[in-house]
Design a protein around this motif. Structure first.
Motif, short mmCIF file in Angstrom:
data_model
loop_
_atom_site.label_atom_id
_atom_site.label_comp_id
_atom_site.label_asym_id
_atom_site.label_seq_id
_atom_site.Cartn_x
_atom_site.Cartn_y
_atom_site.Cartn_z
N PRO A 97 -59.59 -72.04 -45.94
CA PRO A 97 -60.91 -71.59 -46.47
C PRO A 97 -60.78 -70.76 -47.88
CG PRO A 97 -60.00 -69.81 -44.84
CD PRO A 97 -59.10 -71.21 -44.94
N GLU A 98 -61.98 -70.84 -48.58
CA GLU A 98 -61.60 -69.86 -49.85
C GLU A 98 -61.94 -68.40 -49.63
OE1 GLU A 98 -64.77 -71.13 -52.55
OE2 GLU A 98 -63.84 -73.27 -52.84
N HIS A 99 -61.44 -67.67 -50.57
CA HIS A 99 -61.40 -66.06 -50.30
C HIS A 99 -62.96 -65.69 -50.01
CE1 HIS A 99 -63.24 -65.25 -54.34
NE2 HIS A 99 -62.10 -66.37 -54.69
N ARG A 100 -64.14 -66.17 -50.50
CA ARG A 100 -65.32 -65.77 -50.19
C ARG A 100 -65.43 -65.94 -48.43
NH1 ARG A 100 -65.73 -68.10 -55.20
NH2 ARG A 100 -66.22 -66.82 -56.65
N GLU A 101 -65.15 -67.03 -48.10
CA GLU A 101 -65.48 -67.42 -46.79
C GLU A 101 -64.56 -66.55 -45.89
OE1 GLU A 101 -64.57 -71.52 -46.30
OE2 GLU A 101 -66.22 -72.23 -47.91
N ALA A 102 -63.47 -66.14 -46.36
CA ALA A 102 -62.68 -65.22 -45.52
C ALA A 102 -63.17 -63.87 -45.49
CB ALA A 102 -61.18 -65.55 -46.29
N VAL A 103 -63.57 -63.57 -46.58
CA VAL A 103 -64.29 -62.07 -46.41
C VAL A 103 -65.47 -62.06 -45.78
CG1 VAL A 103 -65.12 -60.55 -48.11
CG2 VAL A 103 -62.92 -61.50 -48.88
N ALA A 104 -66.31 -63.22 -45.91
CA ALA A 104 -67.37 -63.23 -45.11
C ALA A 104 -67.47 -63.04 -43.78
CB ALA A 104 -68.20 -64.29 -45.36
N LEU A 105 -66.38 -63.85 -43.23
CA LEU A 105 -65.93 -63.85 -41.71
C LEU A 105 -65.46 -62.76 -41.44
CD1 LEU A 105 -64.11 -66.66 -39.86
CD2 LEU A 105 -63.47 -64.43 -39.45
N VAL A 106 -64.37 -62.14 -42.13
CA VAL A 106 -64.03 -60.65 -41.63
C VAL A 106 -64.98 -59.68 -41.65
CG1 VAL A 106 -63.11 -59.69 -43.84
CG2 VAL A 106 -61.94 -59.20 -41.62
N GLN A 107 -66.04 -59.67 -42.38
CA GLN A 107 -67.09 -58.77 -42.50
C GLN A 107 -68.19 -58.77 -41.27
OE1 GLN A 107 -68.74 -59.42 -46.44
NE2 GLN A 107 -67.72 -57.50 -47.03
N ARG A 108 -68.20 -60.23 -40.73
CA ARG A 108 -69.05 -60.44 -39.81
C ARG A 108 -68.52 -59.81 -38.48
NH1 ARG A 108 -69.40 -65.43 -42.01
NH2 ARG A 108 -67.94 -66.66 -40.41
N GLU A 109 -67.07 -59.57 -38.35
CA GLU A 109 -66.57 -58.85 -37.26
C GLU A 109 -65.98 -57.56 -37.36
OE1 GLU A 109 -66.03 -60.79 -34.65
OE2 GLU A 109 -66.75 -62.71 -35.70
N ALA A 110 -66.01 -57.07 -38.69
CA ALA A 110 -65.54 -55.60 -38.76
C ALA A 110 -66.77 -54.79 -38.87
CB ALA A 110 -64.59 -55.65 -39.65
N LEU A 111 -67.82 -55.27 -39.69
CA LEU A 111 -68.85 -54.29 -40.06
C LEU A 111 -69.79 -53.96 -39.06
CD1 LEU A 111 -69.70 -55.49 -43.70
CD2 LEU A 111 -67.84 -53.83 -42.79
N PRO A 112 -70.26 -54.81 -38.11
CA PRO A 112 -71.44 -54.69 -37.21
C PRO A 112 -71.29 -53.38 -36.32
CG PRO A 112 -71.07 -56.88 -37.47
CD PRO A 112 -69.96 -56.28 -38.13
N TYR A 113 -72.09 -52.57 -36.01
CA TYR A 113 -71.94 -51.36 -35.25
C TYR A 113 -71.72 -51.88 -33.92
CZ TYR A 113 -75.10 -49.95 -39.00
OH TYR A 113 -75.79 -49.72 -40.17
N ASP A 114 -72.21 -52.96 -33.22
CA ASP A 114 -71.94 -53.17 -32.00
C ASP A 114 -70.67 -54.07 -31.66
OD1 ASP A 114 -72.73 -55.47 -33.21
OD2 ASP A 114 -74.16 -56.25 -31.72
N LYS A 115 -69.90 -54.28 -32.76
CA LYS A 115 -68.41 -54.66 -32.82
C LYS A 115 -67.54 -53.50 -32.68
CE LYS A 115 -69.62 -59.62 -33.69
NZ LYS A 115 -69.36 -60.55 -34.48
N ASN A 116 -67.48 -52.89 -34.12
CA ASN A 116 -66.79 -52.08 -34.45
C ASN A 116 -67.10 -50.53 -33.95
OD1 ASN A 116 -64.38 -50.92 -35.58
ND2 ASN A 116 -65.05 -51.23 -37.75
N TYR A 117 -68.10 -50.03 -34.02
CA TYR A 117 -68.55 -48.80 -33.61
C TYR A 117 -68.60 -48.61 -32.16
CZ TYR A 117 -70.21 -44.21 -34.70
OH TYR A 117 -70.49 -42.74 -34.59
N LEU A 118 -69.62 -49.14 -31.54
CA LEU A 118 -69.87 -49.07 -30.14
C LEU A 118 -69.08 -50.20 -29.55
CD1 LEU A 118 -73.86 -48.75 -30.63
CD2 LEU A 118 -72.09 -46.97 -30.34
N ARG A 119 -67.87 -50.03 -29.21
CA ARG A 119 -66.95 -50.70 -28.75
C ARG A 119 -66.75 -51.03 -27.25
NH1 ARG A 119 -61.53 -48.70 -32.35
NH2 ARG A 119 -62.03 -49.78 -34.19
N ARG A 120 -66.67 -52.37 -26.79
CA ARG A 120 -66.46 -52.73 -25.70
C ARG A 120 -65.33 -53.72 -25.58
NH1 ARG A 120 -70.40 -51.63 -21.89
NH2 ARG A 120 -69.36 -52.82 -20.62
#
Length: 527
Positions: A409-432
């Protein structure tokens, strides 16, 4: 490729980096500092102001200062390190006043107030100080990998000079990583240089990390802006869209209440209406940049309601980072030292955010220790001449793909993917646990793909390495969060809401293609 040789290379340009460079130079070392931006203006501190954990050497005051965070941090902090940081910070802040001529204000009693710093002025003076000390500064020169010698010791770094559009290499007797934490390009003020690069470099050289589960820091910001200074929101009342008070949002755990409301698609409003006239005047003096956004938008934050959001600050305001193995901030890898937000702050904060004050004190103290330690290592007979050692690049993902470059993947795609997993509150903040595990599987797959094919040249190489660093950072965070099946400090698990006495230990994490975790020996004080 241009070549440089020096005794100590400092990677970074914020408070920890400049203190490290200054103290290494004062110890007699030749020093090069390489900053991703312009040293003195880049990073979270230069963009705003900060409190400092500055406590006069009075036993009762010191005891209260150390006790104040122990419970919040899950009793993982270390009293010996706390005392060292308080001593070092006290001395260095006084030095900043005398040698650095920083214009500290005075209180009503005529005594200097040294518990806070205006970032732009602070960093302007630190740049002046390191230049006067003889430090060679390479601005706009992001490092892309460490260099190691035949014995595996760190022997410098390589990077790219953006303005000159050329690669460069610095051979060094020792390296200090002071690159900051990782905020995943969330847009929080001053964090665009904080993409976790130093943690990736350290792991590639063989270092471990610690406290990476304590990485779910989010700052409150006016909607559509970047200023995440949150101290003044303790004087705020929060409201739902319909005007009703959002109960619990102003409490110590209020950000989770705000996050849940935002996840419904509703907006949250705030008004800093619990501050009296004296407090309001003091706020404007203490953090003028906090009010710039409001002034430009024509908002009176003390009288008007305004929409707020939460921006991820990860390990910039969180606690995790490169594991420290010695009083001189060594990492366990010969020739490699870590300081500031790039290093774990568990020693003084345990598992709770250091906020501004503790993190600022840690940057000053750890930077000073790392600089002296790196100078001592580089100038010792065992180190040898830095320029004479054959070196090898230690970098991997984004730099030396294991497969065909076109396949990844290009770097833009890689950054977008990690942001989808690391930024949302229901993934990183309110953890399960189940959500963390699903995200980690996605990130592991993404890592395998970028490891095989992500590559760049010149400025694109810098971006590729940032994407790799952010992906690695997120994997370490979630692996450690899964390993801590309890709620302790910042590491809150909705599926494990209680603190488990059997998990009163730190968690080490590392690895690249295969991430691992293991408990460290018990530390800190008993709960």
């Amino acid at each position: 490729m241009t070549d440089h040789a020096t005794d100590v290379l400092v990677v970074g340009g914020g408070p920890a980096a400049t203190w490290a460079a200054l103290k290494a130079a004062e110890a007699g070392a030749r020093v090069v500092l390489a900053d991703k931006g312009y040293c003195g203006t880049s990073g979270a501190t230069a963009a705003g102001g900060t409190g400092v954990w500055y406590v006069p050497p009075e036993p009762a005051a010191r005891e209260a200062a150390m006790a104040s965070r122990e419970g919040l941090g899950g009793y993982l902090a270390d009293r010996r390190w706390m005392a060292r940081v308080l001593d070092e910070t006290y001395d260095r802040m006084n030095e900043l006043a005398t040698h650095g001529r920083y214009p500290f204000p005075t209180g009503p009693d005529g005594q200097p107030l040294r518990g806070g710093l205006q970032g732009p002025e602070y960093m302007r003076r630190m740049r002046i100080r390191i230049r006067r000390a003889g430090v060679r500064v390479l601005d706009h020169s992001p490092v892309t990998e460490l260099l190691t010698d035949a014995d595996g010791a760190v022997a410098g770094a390589a990077g790219y000079r953006r303005q000159l559009r050329e690669s460069y290499r610095v051979r060094a007797g020792a390296v200090v990583l002071a690159t900051g934490g990782c905020a995943f390009l969330s847009g929080a003020l001053g964090t665009n240089t904080n993409t976790g690069d130093g943690a990736l470099f350290a792991a590639e050289a063989g270092a471990e990390l610690s406290g990476m589960e304590f990485s779910n820091a989010y700052g409150i910001a006016p909607e559509g802006t970047s200023v995440t200074k949150t101290a003044f929101y303790s004087f705020a009342t929060f409201y739902r869209e319909d005007g009703d008070v959002l109960e619990g949002a102003a409490s110590q755990g209020g950000r989770s209440v705000i996050a849940r409301e935002l996840l419904t698609g509703a907006r949250v409003y705030a008004r800093i209406d619990r501050a009296d006239e004296g407090a309001r005047a003091a706020m404007r003096l203490a953090q003028p940049n906090f009010f710039l956004t409001f002034d430009r938008l024509g908002i009176d934050p003390f009288a008007d309601r305004f929409a707020v959001t939460l921006l991820a600050e990860g390990t910039v305001r969180g606690t995790g980072g490169i594991r420290i193995t010695g009083d001189d901030c060594a990492t366990g890898v010969p020739g490699l030292y870590a300081a500031g937000d790039a290093a774990t702050r568990e020693e003084i904060c345990g598992g709770f955010t250091g906020g501004g004050s503790h993190n600022a004190a840690w940057a000053i103290s750890s930077g000073s220790w790392a600089g002296r330690g790196a100078a001592g290592h580089a100038l010792s007979p065992r180190s040898g001449r830095a320029a004479d050692r054959p070196v090898t690049g230690a970098g991997g993902a984004g730099l030396r793909p294991t497969g065909r470059a076109a396949a990844g993947p290009e770097h833009r795609e890689a950054v977008a993917l990690v942001q989808r997993e690391a930024l949302p509150y229901d993934k990183n903040y309110l953890r399960r646990g189940d959500v963390l595990a699903a995200s980690l599987r996605t990130l592991d797959t993404a890592w395998s793909q970028l490891r095989a094919g992500l590559h760049g040249e010149g400025a694109d190489l810098v971006r590729a390495r940032q994407a790799a660093a952010m992906t690695a950072h997120a994997r370490w965070m979630y692996a450690a969060a899964l390993a801590r099946s309890e709620t302790r400090g910042m590491a809150k698990r909705l599926d494990h809401p209680e603190q488990d006495p059997a998990q009163h230990h730190r968690i080490l994490v590392g690895g690249l293609d295969r991430v691992w975790t293991r408990p460290a020996a018990r530390t800190g004080v008993a709960a």
